[in-house]
Design a protein around this motif. Structure first.
Motif, PDB file in Angstrom:
ATOM      1  N   ASP A 281     -26.453 -14.021   0.124  1.00 36.06           N
ATOM      2  CA  ASP A 281     -25.460 -12.934   0.330  1.00 36.06           C
ATOM      3  C   ASP A 281     -26.229 -12.087  -0.081  1.00 36.06           C
ATOM      4  O   ASP A 281     -26.118 -11.321   1.576  1.00 36.06           O
TER       5      ASP A 281
ATOM      6  N   GLU B 126     -18.630 -25.405   0.860  1.00 33.74           N
ATOM      7  CA  GLU B 126     -19.138 -26.446   0.487  1.00 33.74           C
ATOM      8  C   GLU B 126     -18.119 -26.591  -1.040  1.00 33.74           C
ATOM      9  O   GLU B 126     -18.043 -27.102  -1.774  1.00 33.74           O
ATOM     10  N   LEU B 127     -18.594 -25.447  -1.485  1.00 34.92           N
ATOM     11  CA  LEU B 127     -18.308 -24.625  -3.000  1.00 34.92           C
ATOM     12  C   LEU B 127     -16.686 -24.676  -3.728  1.00 34.92           C
ATOM     13  O   LEU B 127     -16.559 -25.234  -4.257  1.00 34.92           O
TER      14      LEU B 127
ATOM     15  N   LEU C 150     -22.530 -23.239   2.937  1.00 30.09           N
ATOM     16  CA  LEU C 150     -22.100 -23.065   1.212  1.00 30.09           C
ATOM     17  C   LEU C 150     -20.928 -23.139   0.968  1.00 30.09           C
ATOM     18  O   LEU C 150     -19.870 -23.326  -0.267  1.00 30.09           O
ATOM     19  N   TYR C 151     -19.696 -21.660   1.410  1.00 29.11           N
ATOM     20  CA  TYR C 151     -18.814 -21.360   1.125  1.00 29.11           C
ATOM     21  C   TYR C 151     -18.245 -22.376   0.823  1.00 29.11           C
ATOM     22  O   TYR C 151     -17.120 -22.650  -0.238  1.00 29.11           O
TER      23      TYR C 151
ATOM     24  N   GLN D 169     -26.990 -20.306  -4.741  1.00 31.88           N
ATOM     25  CA  GLN D 169     -27.418 -20.720  -3.377  1.00 31.88           C
ATOM     26  C   GLN D 169     -26.708 -19.322  -2.934  1.00 31.88           C
ATOM     27  O   GLN D 169     -26.935 -18.953  -2.040  1.00 31.88           O
ATOM     28  N   TYR D 170     -25.179 -19.498  -3.073  1.00 30.07           N
ATOM     29  CA  TYR D 170     -24.220 -18.521  -1.955  1.00 30.07           C
ATOM     30  C   TYR D 170     -24.657 -17.301  -2.636  1.00 30.07           C
ATOM     31  O   TYR D 170     -24.757 -16.408  -1.491  1.00 30.07           O
ATOM     32  N   THR D 171     -24.571 -17.021  -3.268  1.00 29.27           N
ATOM     33  CA  THR D 171     -24.881 -15.385  -3.564  1.00 29.27           C
ATOM     34  C   THR D 171     -26.013 -14.955  -3.830  1.00 29.27           C
ATOM     35  O   THR D 171     -26.494 -13.716  -3.122  1.00 29.27           O
TER      36      THR D 171
ATOM     37  N   TYR E  29     -19.441 -17.347  -8.319  1.00 24.59           N
ATOM     38  CA  TYR E  29     -20.792 -18.013  -7.873  1.00 24.59           C
ATOM     39  C   TYR E  29     -20.240 -18.124  -6.803  1.00 24.59           C
ATOM     40  O   TYR E  29     -21.046 -18.097  -5.802  1.00 24.59           O
ATOM     41  N   ILE E  30     -19.200 -17.106  -6.383  1.00 23.31           N
ATOM     42  CA  ILE E  30     -19.108 -16.907  -4.911  1.00 23.31           C
ATOM     43  C   ILE E  30     -18.946 -14.948  -4.848  1.00 23.31           C
ATOM     44  O   ILE E  30     -19.106 -14.751  -3.788  1.00 23.31           O
TER      45      ILE E  30
ATOM     46  N   ARG F  13     -25.319 -21.214   7.446  1.00 22.91           N
ATOM     47  CA  ARG F  13     -26.169 -22.005   6.276  1.00 22.91           C
ATOM     48  C   ARG F  13     -24.921 -20.988   5.400  1.00 22.91           C
ATOM     49  O   ARG F  13     -24.346 -21.961   3.774  1.00 22.91           O
ATOM     50  N   LEU F  14     -24.471 -19.679   5.240  1.00 20.64           N
ATOM     51  CA  LEU F  14     -23.702 -19.331   4.393  1.00 20.64           C
ATOM     52  C   LEU F  14     -22.534 -19.646   3.797  1.00 20.64           C
ATOM     53  O   LEU F  14     -21.443 -19.763   3.234  1.00 20.64           O
TER      54      LEU F  14
END
Length: 142
Positions: A17, A80-81, A77-78, A12-14, A101-102, A73-74
């Protein structure tokens, strides 16, 4: 979330982004379009350029609002990951997860960064996902 959904969750992150990057490009294009359109006086309205400029600016404002939501949201997520990956004990696996994933690196790019073969990187990724899955299920259940 089940095991099949884990990679989608991590990606989801990438994806977000890249979506943000595209929206920034679109905002720039709309700004350029709005600034190219000039108002001129004509006795009869013919759906003139003033309306086109207004439409471009309205679309730009809508896109900027959507962009702010995406950025928020990004950031979430950052964090969270990172919290999830920080629980991975092996530093090399943690770094691999961050690269994948980042940073959005391919396995070839990760292999080069870590000084490993593509196959070894792929195997370590599988091991990293197993560890993340264990952490995830202990924390959230499935």
């Amino acid at each position: 979330m089940c095991r099949e959904d884990l990679v989608d969750y991590l990606k989801q992150y990438t994806v977000l982004d890249r979506t943000i990057d595209r929206k920034l490009e679109a905002i720039e294009e709309l700004q350029e379009a709005a600034s190219r359109i000039t108002a001129r006086y004509e006795p009869k309205a013919k759906g003139g350029s003033i309306y086109k400029a207004g439409n471009a600016l309205a679309a730009k404002i809508d896109l900027e609002e959507s962009l702010l939501d995406d950025i928020s949201r990004l950031i979430d997520l950052y964090h969270e990951l990172h919290r999830l990956f920080d629980q991975v004990n092996d530093g090399r696996l943690r770094l691999l997860l961050l690269y994948r994933y980042i940073d959005g690196y391919t396995f070839e790019q990760i292999a080069e960064k870590l000084g490993l073969s593509w196959k070894r990187t792929f195997d370590l990724h599988k091991k990293a996902l197993e560890e993340v899955w264990t952490i995830w299920t202990a924390r959230n259940g499935c």
